[in-house]
Design a protein around this motif. Sequence first.
Motif, PDB file in Angstrom:
ATOM      1  N   LEU A 158       0.816  -1.218   0.000  1.00 36.35           N
ATOM      2  CA  LEU A 158       0.000   0.000   0.000  1.00 36.35           C
ATOM      3  C   LEU A 158       0.848   1.266   0.000  1.00 36.35           C
ATOM      4  O   LEU A 158       0.442   2.282  -0.566  1.00 36.35           O
ATOM      5  CB  LEU A 158      -0.956   0.001   1.197  1.00 36.35           C
ATOM      6  N   THR A 159       2.024   1.208   0.606  1.00 38.41           N
ATOM      7  CA  THR A 159       2.914   2.387   0.642  1.00 38.41           C
ATOM      8  C   THR A 159       3.448   2.747  -0.728  1.00 38.41           C
ATOM      9  O   THR A 159       3.952   3.849  -0.930  1.00 38.41           O
ATOM     10  CB  THR A 159       4.071   2.163   1.630  1.00 38.41           C
ATOM     11  N   HIS A 160       3.374   1.830  -1.700  1.00 40.77           N
ATOM     12  CA  HIS A 160       3.864   2.087  -3.062  1.00 40.77           C
ATOM     13  C   HIS A 160       2.717   2.324  -4.049  1.00 40.77           C
ATOM     14  O   HIS A 160       2.960   2.478  -5.234  1.00 40.77           O
ATOM     15  CB  HIS A 160       4.682   0.891  -3.564  1.00 40.77           C
ATOM     16  N   MET A 161       1.493   2.327  -3.554  1.00 41.91           N
ATOM     17  CA  MET A 161       0.317   2.425  -4.419  1.00 41.91           C
ATOM     18  C   MET A 161       0.407   3.675  -5.310  1.00 41.91           C
ATOM     19  O   MET A 161       0.723   4.756  -4.853  1.00 41.91           O
ATOM     20  CB  MET A 161      -0.968   2.481  -3.604  1.00 41.91           C
ATOM     21  N   GLY A 162       0.123   3.456  -6.602  1.00 44.16           N
ATOM     22  CA  GLY A 162       0.117   4.585  -7.523  1.00 44.16           C
ATOM     23  C   GLY A 162       0.182   4.116  -8.967  1.00 44.16           C
ATOM     24  O   GLY A 162       0.370   2.946  -9.257  1.00 44.16           O
ATOM     25  N   ARG A 163       0.043   5.071  -9.848  1.00 46.04           N
ATOM     26  CA  ARG A 163       0.069   4.804 -11.289  1.00 46.04           C
ATOM     27  C   ARG A 163       1.497   4.487 -11.741  1.00 46.04           C
ATOM     28  O   ARG A 163       2.448   5.112 -11.292  1.00 46.04           O
ATOM     29  CB  ARG A 163      -0.469   6.022 -12.028  1.00 46.04           C
ATOM     30  N   VAL A 164       1.633   3.554 -12.661  1.00 47.26           N
ATOM     31  CA  VAL A 164       2.926   3.176 -13.213  1.00 47.26           C
ATOM     32  C   VAL A 164       3.275   4.154 -14.337  1.00 47.26           C
ATOM     33  O   VAL A 164       2.461   4.392 -15.221  1.00 47.26           O
ATOM     34  CB  VAL A 164       2.894   1.729 -13.761  1.00 47.26           C
ATOM     35  N   GLN A 165       4.477   4.702 -14.302  1.00 49.47           N
ATOM     36  CA  GLN A 165       4.902   5.662 -15.348  1.00 49.47           C
ATOM     37  C   GLN A 165       6.291   5.359 -15.822  1.00 49.47           C
ATOM     38  O   GLN A 165       7.179   5.105 -15.165  1.00 49.47           O
ATOM     39  CB  GLN A 165       4.829   7.080 -14.830  1.00 49.47           C
TER      40      GLN A 165
END
Length: 165
Positions: A158-165
């Motif tokens: 959860l601490t790394h949750m986010g969109r992949v870019q």
Amino acid sequence: MDWVITLGVAIILALLIRHFLFAIFIVDGESMYPTLEDSEWLVVNKAVYLLDDPKHGDIIVFHATPTRDYIKRVIAIEGDELEIVNGTVYINGQILDEPYINEPMEFYNNYQKILVPENHLFVMGDNRNKSADSRMPDIGFIDLNEVVGRAEVVFWPLTHMGRVQ
């Protein structure tokens, strides 16, 4: 009986969504560091390439072997002329801007000018010194038919949750 029908419909919908629209992928290794880290869980969009082909910079999952999928960044697409000179990547004679790479290439840092064949991609990991990718003869160009989909979202941890870019 209503519960059985509802449960059956839910299972069928889940399987259809899983098969045609989205997949879960777990990053295995350091080849995409710092963009993606080992053991992160991703949502992969399988439907995105039904109407369009992968683009430069997309992070894709593909079948590397019959039993193993890899995740890499699209560097060159069909028709592109690619060359790597002293670790600098050139696409169609222009230096590729790569702010996402971990460090300069030490290995396979020279690659003679090649033309990416029709219906194929050239992919590399962002951690160029620890990536098995299109530079290696046993992987080479990726056939578009082997592409599973585009990495969209990190959802675990959860601490790394986010969109992949």
